[in-house]
Write an enzyme that holds these catalytic residues in place. Structure first.
Site, mmCIF file in Angstrom:
data_model
loop_
_atom_site.group_PDB
_atom_site.id
_atom_site.type_symbol
_atom_site.label_atom_id
_atom_site.label_comp_id
_atom_site.label_asym_id
_atom_site.label_seq_id
_atom_site.Cartn_x
_atom_site.Cartn_y
_atom_site.Cartn_z
ATOM 1 N N GLY A 88 47.364 -47.630 13.753
ATOM 2 C CA GLY A 88 46.100 -46.921 13.922
ATOM 3 C C GLY A 88 45.908 -45.824 12.895
ATOM 4 O O GLY A 88 44.826 -45.267 12.748
ATOM 5 N N ARG A 89 46.984 -45.481 12.223
ATOM 6 C CA ARG A 89 46.863 -44.444 11.192
ATOM 7 C C ARG A 89 47.883 -44.651 10.080
ATOM 8 O O ARG A 89 48.314 -43.704 9.444
ATOM 9 C CB ARG A 89 47.036 -43.067 11.797
ATOM 10 C CG ARG A 89 48.307 -42.917 12.598
ATOM 11 C CD ARG A 89 48.615 -41.482 12.752
ATOM 12 N NE ARG A 89 49.623 -41.281 13.759
ATOM 13 C CZ ARG A 89 50.099 -40.098 14.070
ATOM 14 N NH1 ARG A 89 49.645 -39.052 13.462
ATOM 15 N NH2 ARG A 89 51.020 -39.971 14.987
ATOM 16 N N LYS A 109 51.549 -42.971 6.251
ATOM 17 C CA LYS A 109 51.246 -42.625 7.641
ATOM 18 C C LYS A 109 50.319 -41.418 7.642
ATOM 19 O O LYS A 109 50.644 -40.392 7.028
ATOM 20 C CB LYS A 109 52.563 -42.306 8.367
ATOM 21 C CG LYS A 109 52.420 -42.044 9.854
ATOM 22 C CD LYS A 109 53.807 -41.935 10.485
ATOM 23 C CE LYS A 109 53.739 -41.474 11.928
ATOM 24 N NZ LYS A 109 55.061 -41.333 12.519
ATOM 25 N N ASP A 121 41.870 -40.539 15.047
ATOM 26 C CA ASP A 121 41.193 -40.247 13.772
ATOM 27 C C ASP A 121 41.908 -40.865 12.575
ATOM 28 O O ASP A 121 41.448 -40.732 11.436
ATOM 29 C CB ASP A 121 41.068 -38.723 13.583
ATOM 30 C CG ASP A 121 42.431 -38.024 13.553
ATOM 31 O OD1 ASP A 121 43.469 -38.714 13.660
ATOM 32 O OD2 ASP A 121 42.444 -36.780 13.428
ATOM 33 N N GLY A 122 43.038 -41.498 12.826
ATOM 34 C CA GLY A 122 43.765 -42.134 11.724
ATOM 35 C C GLY A 122 44.538 -41.167 10.850
ATOM 36 O O GLY A 122 45.095 -41.546 9.823
ATOM 37 N N ARG A 173 56.614 -43.454 4.229
ATOM 38 C CA ARG A 173 57.827 -43.814 4.945
ATOM 39 C C ARG A 173 58.385 -45.105 4.359
ATOM 40 O O ARG A 173 57.644 -46.032 4.053
ATOM 41 C CB ARG A 173 57.417 -44.014 6.406
ATOM 42 C CG ARG A 173 58.430 -44.540 7.316
ATOM 43 C CD ARG A 173 58.068 -44.155 8.728
ATOM 44 N NE ARG A 173 57.125 -45.098 9.338
ATOM 45 C CZ ARG A 173 56.683 -44.968 10.586
ATOM 46 N NH1 ARG A 173 57.050 -43.945 11.326
ATOM 47 N NH2 ARG A 173 55.851 -45.833 11.083
ATOM 48 N N ARG A 180 58.739 -54.593 15.094
ATOM 49 C CA ARG A 180 59.201 -53.918 16.313
ATOM 50 C C ARG A 180 59.093 -54.879 17.472
ATOM 51 O O ARG A 180 58.472 -55.947 17.330
ATOM 52 C CB ARG A 180 58.356 -52.672 16.554
ATOM 53 C CG ARG A 180 56.900 -52.932 16.282
ATOM 54 C CD ARG A 180 56.033 -51.697 16.171
ATOM 55 N NE ARG A 180 55.572 -51.412 14.823
ATOM 56 C CZ ARG A 180 55.389 -50.189 14.348
ATOM 57 N NH1 ARG A 180 55.598 -49.156 15.106
ATOM 58 N NH2 ARG A 180 54.962 -50.007 13.129
ATOM 59 N N ASP A 245 57.040 -50.294 21.123
ATOM 60 C CA ASP A 245 56.410 -50.301 19.793
ATOM 61 C C ASP A 245 57.120 -49.338 18.833
ATOM 62 O O ASP A 245 56.805 -49.311 17.646
ATOM 63 C CB ASP A 245 54.914 -49.963 19.878
ATOM 64 C CG ASP A 245 54.649 -48.660 20.601
ATOM 65 O OD1 ASP A 245 55.104 -48.517 21.746
ATOM 66 O OD2 ASP A 245 54.008 -47.767 20.016
ATOM 67 N N ASN A 246 58.073 -48.572 19.346
ATOM 68 C CA ASN A 246 58.878 -47.704 18.479
ATOM 69 C C ASN A 246 60.335 -48.168 18.437
ATOM 70 O O ASN A 246 61.226 -47.417 18.044
ATOM 71 C CB ASN A 246 58.804 -46.254 18.958
ATOM 72 C CG ASN A 246 57.423 -45.654 18.744
ATOM 73 O OD1 ASN A 246 56.676 -46.099 17.882
ATOM 74 N ND2 ASN A 246 57.079 -44.655 19.542
HETATM 75 P P1 AMP Z 1 53.090 -43.363 17.991
HETATM 76 O O1 AMP Z 1 53.158 -42.561 19.247
HETATM 77 O O2 AMP Z 1 52.965 -42.541 16.743
HETATM 78 O O3 AMP Z 1 54.142 -44.382 17.888
HETATM 79 O O4 AMP Z 1 51.690 -44.130 18.070
HETATM 80 C C1 AMP Z 1 51.342 -45.023 19.100
HETATM 81 C C2 AMP Z 1 50.055 -45.731 18.729
HETATM 82 O O5 AMP Z 1 48.983 -44.793 18.618
HETATM 83 C C3 AMP Z 1 50.096 -46.469 17.407
HETATM 84 O O6 AMP Z 1 49.309 -47.632 17.528
HETATM 85 C C4 AMP Z 1 49.474 -45.489 16.454
HETATM 86 O O7 AMP Z 1 48.941 -46.108 15.320
HETATM 87 C C5 AMP Z 1 48.405 -44.862 17.321
HETATM 88 N N1 AMP Z 1 48.036 -43.519 16.872
HETATM 89 C C6 AMP Z 1 48.755 -42.376 17.007
HETATM 90 N N2 AMP Z 1 48.097 -41.334 16.473
HETATM 91 C C7 AMP Z 1 46.936 -41.811 15.984
HETATM 92 C C8 AMP Z 1 45.822 -41.223 15.309
HETATM 93 N N3 AMP Z 1 45.779 -39.916 15.035
HETATM 94 N N4 AMP Z 1 44.801 -42.042 14.955
HETATM 95 C C9 AMP Z 1 44.838 -43.352 15.237
HETATM 96 N N5 AMP Z 1 45.840 -43.960 15.870
HETATM 97 C C10 AMP Z 1 46.881 -43.211 16.238
HETATM 98 MG MG MG Z 2 54.783 -45.816 16.831
#
Ligand code: AMP
Ligand code: MG
Length: 473
Positions: A88-89, A109, A121-122, A173, A180, A245-246
């Site tokens: 998502g970002r 990222k 917001d990506g 990164r 995953r 997903d992590n």
């Molecule tokens: P994370 O907790 O960083 O592993 O993110 C979990 C999910 O939320 C993933 O699909 C990310 O791409 C999405 N995500 C986290 N932060 C953002 C953001 N600011 N904008 C868009 N997607 C996000």
């Molecule tokens: Mg993640």
């Protein structure tokens, strides 16, 4: 363009169902904050001037040979299935084969919205970008499998989070891959068996060329995760969001969000502000790894015709994990008390020490380090109990060759403490990168005693304690 990256993009050669191709979204005023020259060199990335580095790693210039894309995946977040997540970002620029012969992803990222951004917001703000930079590089220096940080770039744009308006940044990164458990879950959940098979073949070829089919892959990943989690625990690391997903297929640590190294030892320690029930607490991490592998097994077996046999075989593999985790834990913690090859017979001795450390609120890193220098007693309140433990320990050490050397290589002097990270971020937000640079210099050699970094070894004072790491990343 002075920057050359020798791309070879295998993921982009997979069918389009696996990703969405799109470039990163440009930012207003890219400015390089940190660049990992050694890592760049090992990836065959040629030297370049700072303007080009900033432009490429902010996403403003797409280098030749890149095939930028956002990867699709799903995932169980805090136990609940989310059928579609995806980058998502983040944008995968492509892959390079390093001087060591290994293929690695280069991912931006915080590089702008994608079709998988949902409400986000990506973007990323400076704090989490620098935290991931420092902690991932510290983990690497500690010898723990991890993604690495190649660059941090300030965007010149403002990002809005719960805490208010914050400076934006992009992290680059490097990962063995970004596959995953959730990458498998998305296709299994949708019943896209052809894609699941393609992905399984791809993962085997890329990470475990000797693995035999989906169950061979499961076995290899479970073994990698069963090594990784005890490695985290051996340095007091709490990941904080070990959702599926992590959880990588490579066995690398990924996604440094609300993570932290513990100061005083407590098994139930949690840092993440959103982890209300302690699902990802320090002492629960091994159980979560097993849970994640059960989800991986469930996804993988969808491609096997003889489902009943597959369920039995996969169950056996997942059920073997607790013993693997325990063996790795005993080996790691055994080394921390000077035992070259600890066995389960040594577990009570290790656990007795940890129990006393927990009762006395002893600092995890400093207490273990002090064991090797004969000064650990100072870290305890119940000194008689510690003396009794020491007597048992001394007896056990009689059959060891060089316990001091073993301890010196298993007990780091320096980990990036959470309160220091917060101070470093505060300074960086105010435009002062000196604490970041100093911290990077310190964590690069975590087993070396360096008097100029003594202050970074000190646990937080009461008013320095940062009780939680917020997820507002
Ligand atoms: P994370 O907790 O960083 O592993 O993110 C979990 C999910 O939320 C993933 O699909 C990310 O791409 C999405 N995500 C986290 N932060 C953002 C953001 N600011 N904008 C868009 N997607 C996000
Ligand atoms: Mg993640």
């Amino acid at each position: 363009m002075t920057l050359h990256i020798p791309f070879d993009n295998s993921y982009a050669r997979l069918p389009p169902q696996f990703y969405t191709q799109l470039p990163p979204t440009p930012v207003s005023a890219p400015r390089i904050l940190a660049f990992n020259d050694d890592l760049a060199h090992g990836l065959g990335i040629s030297a370049a001037d700072a303007t080009d580095i900033a432009a490429v790693f902010a996403g403003n210039a797409v280098p030749e040979g890149a095939t930028p894309l956002a990867q699709l995946y799903a995932g169980h977040q805090f136990g609940s299935f989310n059928p579609q997540l995806g980058d998502g970002r983040a944008i995968l620029l492509g892959e390079v084969i390093g001087t060591d012969g290994n293929r690695r992803d280069i991912q931006l990222k915080g590089s702008g919205p994608t079709p998988y951004s949902r409400m986000g917001d990506g973007r990323a703000w400076l704090g989490p970008v620098l935290r991931e930079y420092v902690v991932s590089e510290a983990m690497h220096a500690l010898g723990i499998p991890t993604t690495r940080a190649l660059a941090a770039v300030a965007t010149g744009d403002t990002v809005y989070r719960e805490m208010g308006a914050l400076p934006g940044a992009v992290l680059t990164r490097i990962a063995a891959s970004h596959l995953r458990v959730g990458t498998f879950e998305v296709f299994a959940h949708r019943g896209q068996i052809d894609e699941l098979r393609t992905l399984t073949h791809y993962a085997i070829k890329r990470h475990y060329p000797n693995a035999d089919g989906p169950l061979g892959l499961l076995e290899a990943v479970a073994a990698a995760q069963a090594e990784l989690i005890p490695a985290w625990m051996s340095v007091g690391f709490i990941h904080g969001v070990m959702n599926t997903d992590n959880c990588t297929i490579s066995g690398e640590t990924i996604d440094y969000g609300p993570c932290a190294f513990m100061d005083n030892y407590h098994e139930a320690r949690v840092f993440s502000s959103i982890d209300q029930i302690g699902r990802y607490a320090f002492g629960n991490q091994a159980r979560i790894a097993v849970w994640n592998m059960a989800q991986f097994a469930t996804a993988l077996i969808q491609q096997i015709e003889d489902r009943d046999v597959a369920v039995q075989d996969a169950t056996k593999i997942v059920h073997a994990m607790p013993a693997q985790l325990q063996a790795a834990w005993v080996r790691r913690f055994g080394r921390k008390i000077g035992l070259e090859d600890a066995t389960s017979a040594d577990q009570p001795l290790i656990e007795a020490l940890l129990a006393l450390m927990q009762e006395d609120g002893a600092d995890f890193t400093n207490t273990f380090r002090a064991l090797g220098t004969g000064t650990a007693r100072d870290h305890f309140v119940q000194r008689d109990t510690f003396d009794e433990w020491t007597a048992r320990w001394a007896k056990r050490l009689q059959s060891e060759g060089a316990p001091e050397a073993v301890m010196a290589s298993a007990n780091p002097v320096l980990i990036p403490r959470n309160h220091r990270i917060e101070q470093m971020i505060e300074a960086a937000v105010a435009g002062d990168m000196a604490p970041f640079e100093r911290m990077m210099a310190a964590v690069a050699k975590p087993f070396e005693v360096n008097p100029s970094f003594t202050d970074l070894q000190r646990p937080p004072t009461t008013d320095e304690i940062v009780p939680a790491t917020f997820c507002g990343t």
